[in-house]
Design an enzyme around this catalytic site. Structure first.
Site, mmCIF file in Angstrom:
data_model
loop_
_atom_site.group_PDB
_atom_site.id
_atom_site.type_symbol
_atom_site.label_atom_id
_atom_site.label_comp_id
_atom_site.label_asym_id
_atom_site.label_seq_id
_atom_site.Cartn_x
_atom_site.Cartn_y
_atom_site.Cartn_z
ATOM 1 N N TYR A 313 -38.373 -1.491 31.859
ATOM 2 C CA TYR A 313 -38.272 -0.766 33.116
ATOM 3 C C TYR A 313 -39.628 -0.251 33.575
ATOM 4 O O TYR A 313 -40.472 0.122 32.752
ATOM 5 C CB TYR A 313 -37.311 0.408 32.974
ATOM 6 C CG TYR A 313 -35.882 0.019 32.678
ATOM 7 C CD1 TYR A 313 -35.419 -1.269 32.926
ATOM 8 C CD2 TYR A 313 -34.986 0.935 32.150
ATOM 9 C CE1 TYR A 313 -34.111 -1.626 32.658
ATOM 10 C CE2 TYR A 313 -33.674 0.593 31.881
ATOM 11 C CZ TYR A 313 -33.247 -0.688 32.136
ATOM 12 O OH TYR A 313 -31.946 -1.039 31.881
ATOM 13 N N GLU A 388 -18.928 20.077 30.205
ATOM 14 C CA GLU A 388 -18.278 19.736 31.466
ATOM 15 C C GLU A 388 -18.440 20.842 32.503
ATOM 16 O O GLU A 388 -18.316 20.589 33.713
ATOM 17 C CB GLU A 388 -16.802 19.441 31.219
ATOM 18 C CG GLU A 388 -16.589 18.186 30.382
ATOM 19 C CD GLU A 388 -15.146 17.937 30.001
ATOM 20 O OE1 GLU A 388 -14.786 16.763 29.768
ATOM 21 O OE2 GLU A 388 -14.362 18.919 29.943
#
Length: 408
Positions: A313, A388
């Site tokens: 990348y 979360e």
């Protein structure tokens, strides 16, 4: 912190409700995250994950297309006013790990785990699509939602670019934004920086070819092992003596392989490793210098050398204005933001998007509240957990970026 005065701020009246709206979507965000977490998939072909996303987007006013070469999914939301288009991205794929977290929704797939937060990225982006769909009247332009497979080494972003994700709304997107969860950063904290944010990553393999023989008679052989050993030290010296400390590079030899038993000099030895840089100029220099150094050492030892550098990348480079805009938005939407002092040497294929479109990539802290960030298992650990409770911050930030960019 405050953002740059030269960037016109989005009126706070349009931002004030975003966090509460994201909070209201939290049950759906968590449900999608856990569904994907239980059934993770690797690589470019993620049919279960794609189907779960489609169900989560069902009923929204989106133009949805699926990838041809991959199970990518692109959704376009058109505002009620004409204008430019912007892109929001979430990656979908998991890692080859056996999960050992003890979570009630732990992976049910052998040797596959969402250990880098991509399940959370997908869930936050899907909820952002729902939130923005309810605010279509505030959008002067279009939002492209990029649900991308194959980030973990498969160049998924490049596949989607080749299939037209940047032009999905009918014109080239003008800005792009992505979020990545970090398990060892305070939950809910957005952090990023202008300029280079993450490194390039290239992989090298060096094969050293000598002549095998008996271990008791090295003078009758050409031993590739000392040549390979010399290369390890020389590559570190190369970095410190040829590369500027102000534009750094990391060259790590991560594997050496040679031989079969104690009394045989092998014919070959092999080195493999990784190259990380923060500019394309330094990247090109290291890719040229590494084979030259190894070949010269091999010649000195009488060995042939086959050196190969496989491109990975590119450097992930944030547009300065967009990065500062993201920090300003985070300050106003979430009440806090942090300017990163230094880049990190991990790599990310959102870099392909940022090569083509001004934009920003930001990190969202997701350290569980019962864990000291300094002790938290990091991304790519089989024990990593992401809080979360950080998800509404991500949903709100995706939405804030779009509303700000497409303010009528």
């Amino acid at each position: 912190m405050t953002g740059p005065t030269e960037l016109p701020p989005l009126p706070d009246t349009r931002l004030a409700a975003l966090r509460s709206e994201a909070d209201a979507l939290q049950p759906a965000t968590v449900a999608l995250r856990r569904e994907i977490h239980r059934k993770p998939e690797q690589g470019l072909h993620l049919p279960r994950t794609q189907a779960a996303i489609r169900r989560a987007l069902d009923g929204l006013p989106l133009e949805i297309t699926e990838g041809k070469a991959t199970t990518a999914l692109t959704a376009v939301l058109r505002g009620e006013q004409d204008g430019p288009s912007i892109l929001l991205r979430g990656d979908m794929d998991a890692l080859p790990l056996q999960e050992d977290t003890g979570l009630e929704f732990a992976s049910e797939v052998d040797a596959t785990m969402h250990a880098c937060g991509h399940d959370g990225h997908v869930a936050m982006l899907a909820s952002a699509a729902r939130l923005l769909s309810a605010r279509r009247h505030e959008l002067a332009g279009s939002v492209v939602f990029m649900f991308q497979p194959g980030e973990e080494g498969y160049h998924g972003a490049r596949h989607m670019i080749h299939e037209g994700v940047l032009d999905a709304a009918g014109s080239r997107v003008e800005r792009a934004f992505g979020i990545h969860l970090l398990s060892h950063v305070e939950s809910g904290l957005i952090t990023t920086r202008p300029g280079p944010l993450m490194a390039s990553n290239d992989t090298f393999t060096v094969q050293v070819i000598g002549r095998g023989g008996h271990g008791s008679s090295p003078h009758n052989a050409i031993d590739p092992v000392p040549a390979a050993a010399a290369m390890v030290g020389a590559l570190q010296t190369m970095v410190t003596r040829r590369i500027s400390v102000f534009d750094p590079a990391v060259v790590s030899v991560t594997r050496i392989a040679a031989g079969t038993t104690t009394n045989i000099i092998p014919e070959t030895a092999e080195l493999t490793g990784t190259i990380r840089t923060l500019s394309e100029a330094t990247r090109a220099q290291v890719k040229a210098d590494l084979p030259a150094v190894c070949e010269a050492i091999g010649q000195a030892h009488g060995c042939r050398v086959l050196a190969d550098v496989e491109p990975g990348y590119p450097v992930t480079v944030n547009d300065p204005d967009q990065a500062l805009r993201v920090l300003d938005l985070a300050q106003r939407v979430l009440g806090r933001a942090e300017l990163m002092a230094d880049p990190i040497m991990g790599a990310e294929d959102f870099s392909y998007v940022l090569q083509r479109v001004p934009g920003a990539f930001a990190f969202l802290g997701a350290c569980p509240p019962d864990v000291d960030p300094a002790e938290a298992p990091t991304n790519h650990s089989n024990r990593v957990r992401h809080d979360e409770g950080a998800f509404p911050a991500g949903v709100a930030m995706y939405a804030a970026f779009a509303l700000d960019a497409l303010a009528g």
